[in-house]
Scaffold this active site. Structure first.
Site, PDB file in Angstrom:
ATOM      1  N   LEU A   1     -34.895  16.024  16.565  1.00 36.34           N
ATOM      2  CA  LEU A   1     -34.032  16.614  15.530  1.00 36.34           C
ATOM      3  C   LEU A   1     -34.846  17.385  14.483  1.00 36.34           C
ATOM      4  O   LEU A   1     -34.284  18.128  13.695  1.00 36.34           O
ATOM      5  CB  LEU A   1     -33.170  15.537  14.855  1.00 36.34           C
ATOM      6  CG  LEU A   1     -32.276  14.709  15.784  1.00 36.34           C
ATOM      7  CD1 LEU A   1     -31.327  13.836  14.976  1.00 36.34           C
ATOM      8  CD2 LEU A   1     -31.485  15.587  16.757  1.00 36.34           C
TER       9      LEU A   1
ATOM     10  N   THR B   1     -27.040  18.804   1.442  1.00 30.80           N
ATOM     11  CA  THR B   1     -28.219  18.234   2.063  1.00 30.80           C
ATOM     12  C   THR B   1     -28.819  17.194   1.129  1.00 30.80           C
ATOM     13  O   THR B   1     -28.190  16.794   0.150  1.00 30.80           O
ATOM     14  CB  THR B   1     -29.185  19.365   2.509  1.00 30.80           C
ATOM     15  OG1 THR B   1     -30.308  18.785   3.122  1.00 30.80           O
ATOM     16  CG2 THR B   1     -29.640  20.247   1.373  1.00 30.80           C
TER      17      THR B   1
ATOM     18  N   LYS C   1     -25.784  13.739   0.313  1.00 29.15           N
ATOM     19  CA  LYS C   1     -24.818  13.563   1.401  1.00 29.15           C
ATOM     20  C   LYS C   1     -23.924  12.328   1.223  1.00 29.15           C
ATOM     21  O   LYS C   1     -22.769  12.344   1.605  1.00 29.15           O
ATOM     22  CB  LYS C   1     -25.546  13.466   2.748  1.00 29.15           C
ATOM     23  CG  LYS C   1     -26.085  14.798   3.255  1.00 29.15           C
ATOM     24  CD  LYS C   1     -26.706  14.637   4.626  1.00 29.15           C
ATOM     25  CE  LYS C   1     -27.215  15.972   5.121  1.00 29.15           C
ATOM     26  NZ  LYS C   1     -27.760  15.888   6.471  1.00 29.15           N
TER      27      LYS C   1
ATOM     28  N   GLY D   1     -35.060  20.761  17.602  1.00 33.02           N
ATOM     29  CA  GLY D   1     -34.205  20.512  16.444  1.00 33.02           C
ATOM     30  C   GLY D   1     -33.484  21.766  15.971  1.00 33.02           C
ATOM     31  O   GLY D   1     -32.472  21.690  15.272  1.00 33.02           O
TER      32      GLY D   1
END
Ligand code: ATR
Length: 556
Positions: free
Chosen positions: A492, A344, A348, A515
């Site tokens: 999201l 995360t 990324k 989300g």
């Protein structure tokens, strides 16, 4: 090389190695503090409901000696509980303001009161005279032992008048080292402690990077055959050592009673260790997974993936891993080694140069949120954020040909735009900074649209891929209220579960997708990549929803 035909006679001054005291210990030791003797005992009472091995932090009391009669009574009433007494001096990181002699005296008295183990910090051991240490080690601990076979049964029924008998045993001496700054020279430290031939060796350092865990685990691997050893790295980055230490030979790990916050940074509660990480089931075959990020502690991936592993009976554990650099991440992954990981913020994109190969969406978006260790020991990258966006939509509609507006042009937006274009949707990128929208649209073969044109366009779907509405975000809505014109709204953002955008859509009678579905779907695909079996989606969803609802209730 000389050959010996006769056994060598021992020189008179060579001492036989000391016979170590070996206690039967649970793998979890619950650290108990108190501001008064009564509070200490009260906390000990609740701790022994969770574990039969507790550490009494006498140095948390203003006058530790005052607690000794209560401790004696408590341990007599709780047959089978093993107590470790600690009275660490202030100069060595504890709370005790007395002298070394006073510390030794309190520990000896605690042993007489029934504490089967005492913890003496290395500075005190080195400061004490040999005779003082011998006096402490010579203390006999009087404990009650159940006369009935099976101590646990006896322990439970001792209150009901079951027969018990008194037993005397030597106290176990643990010598401990604490470094509150860093993880360095652990082997040397262990040797410094081992010179005293204590029954137990405790080495505690502070993890500043994930790789520090490797040093702690290596120490355990190398020394646990000859020493009864506990080694832990404190701090959020040290969580790996707390959970995996016993697998490398550590005799136990420390935990906080479930209701308290813990006595050391990074300490986990007994409940979390048992229920969440299934700590007691971890063995040599347990596969290690985790989420790398910074921060990592708030991530719901450990809860979701550990729930899935448990439900499916997969022998694996999933840890929150706070990384400071992509090098830290890669080193831990390869050297632990790990079977897979979620990636995360903010790694990324940075992880890409370390991948041996990657899936098409990682290549397109330039971001991987999933790693898998190949059989060749190399790293493979995947982007399951794309599936997180696409799967919830394809369950509800035909994506090909649909008009979809994606708000934002960052990482989340990239996954949505590339994923939906690949499904044949007509995608419009709408972003605060127009140049970024144009750049993304060009790369993904999508279109751009200014926010003020949204009202006129009748979109099939509007997706929020900005952080607007997220807990802690200043902006509530990613668009003006009059700009919302879509048949379906997909936010999201999953924390909170019901964002201002979802609320607005609901108020207008527009169907919504939260989300949470994206988060779970990206996790579902991760689970499938790692285990090659279907993920228990409903269970994962339930666990994450429950955690988010609980967090909301706590906030009031
Ligand atoms: P992530 O990787 O989570 O998608 P990001 O890369 O920081 O996060 O991208 C955030 C996106 O949300 C960006 O497109 C940003 O717009 P800018 O490109 O103009 O910075 C958008 N965003 C963030 N805050 C916003 C706000 N208050 N209103 C509108 N858009 C916002």
């Amino acid at each position: 090389m000389k050959t010996r035909t006769q056994p060598v006679k021992k020189a008179a001054h060579v001492r036989e190695p000391r016979t170590l005291v070996r206690l039967r210990l649970e793998k979890l030791c619950l650290a108990v503090e108190g501001r008064s003797p009564n509070e200490l005992i009260h906390n000990a009472q609740s701790a022994v409901k969770e574990a039969r091995f507790i550490e009494l932090r006498l140095d948390s009391l203003p006058k530790p000696a005052d607690a000794l009669p209560l401790i004696k009574k408590f341990l007599h009433a709780n047959v089978g509980v093993v107590a470790l007494a600690t009275c660490r001096r202030k100069a060595n990181g504890g709370g005790f303001t007395g002298t070394l002699a006073a510390e030794l005296d309190i520990l000896a008295k605690a042993a007489e009161a029934g504490c089967q183990m005492v913890d003496l910090e290395i500075e005190s051991a080195e400061g004490a005279k040999a005779a003082q240490l011998e006096t402490l080690r010579a203390v006999r601990v009087k404990t009650k032992k159940s006369a009935v076979a099976g101590a646990a049964i006896g322990a439970v029924s001792s209150h009901n008048g079951a027969q018990t008998q008194e037993e005397q045993a030597p106290v176990a001496l643990m010598i401990s080292y604490h470094d509150y700054q860093r993880t360095k020279n652990l082997l040397k430290v262990a040797e410094r402690i081992e010179a005293f031939e204590p029954d137990y060796v405790k080495v505690v350092s502070t993890a500043k990077a994930l790789v520090d865990n490797l040093a702690v685990l290596e120490l355990l691997k190398r020394r646990s055959a000859t020493s009864q050893m506990v080694a832990i790295a404190m701090g959020e980055e040290g969580i790996v050592s707390r959970i995996l230490g016993p697998r490398e030979g550590g005799v136990f790990t420390f935990a906080a009673p479930s209701e308290s916050k813990g006595t050391a940074p990074g300490q986990l509660t007994a409940y979390t260790l048992r229920e969440h990480y299934r700590f007691e089931q971890i063995d040599a075959a347990t596969k290690i997974y985790g989420v790398f990020g910074n921060p990592a502690s708030q991530s719901l991936s450990p809860l979701m993936q550990n729930t899935a592993f448990r439900k499916e009976g997969v022998n694996a554990v999933f840890l929150p891993l706070k990384a400071h650099s992509v090098e830290d991440l890669v080193a831990l992954f390869q050297e632990l080694p790990m079977a897979g990981a979620a990636i995360t913020m903010p790694f990324k994109c940075d992880v890409l140069p370390h991948l041996a190969n990657m899936d098409a969406f990682t290549q397109k978006t330039g971001a991987a949120n999933t790693l898998r260790m190949g059989a060749d020991g190399k790293l493979y990258g995947f982007n399951t954020d794309v599936a997180g966006v696409v799967r919830p939509l394809e369950r509800r509609m035909r994506i090909a040909g649909a008009k979809i507006a994606v708000l934002g042009a960052g990482g989340a937006a990239r996954a949505a735009v590339f994923g939906l274009v690949a499904q044949g949707a007509e995608v419009f990128v709408v972003n605060r900074t127009q140049e970024k929208a144009v750049a993304l649209a060009r790369k993904a073969k999508a279109k751009t649209l200014k926010a003020d044109k949204l009202a006129k366009e009748n979109m099939d779907v509007l997706i929020n891929a900005t952080p607007c509405g997220m807990i802690g975000s200043k902006a509530a809505l990613p668009l003006a209220k009059n700009e919302l014109n879509a048949k379906l709204v997909f936010d999201l953002v999953y924390n909170p579960l019901e964002t201002p955008l979802i609320q607005l859509a609901k108020a207008r009678g527009i169907p919504t997708i939260s989300g949470l579905e994206m988060f779970v779907q990206q996790g579902v695909q991760q689970f499938e990549i790692w285990t090659a079996r279907p993920a228990p989606e409903a269970e994962m969803m339930r666990a994450v929803r429950h955690a988010l609802e609980e967090a909301r209730e706590k906030k009031g």
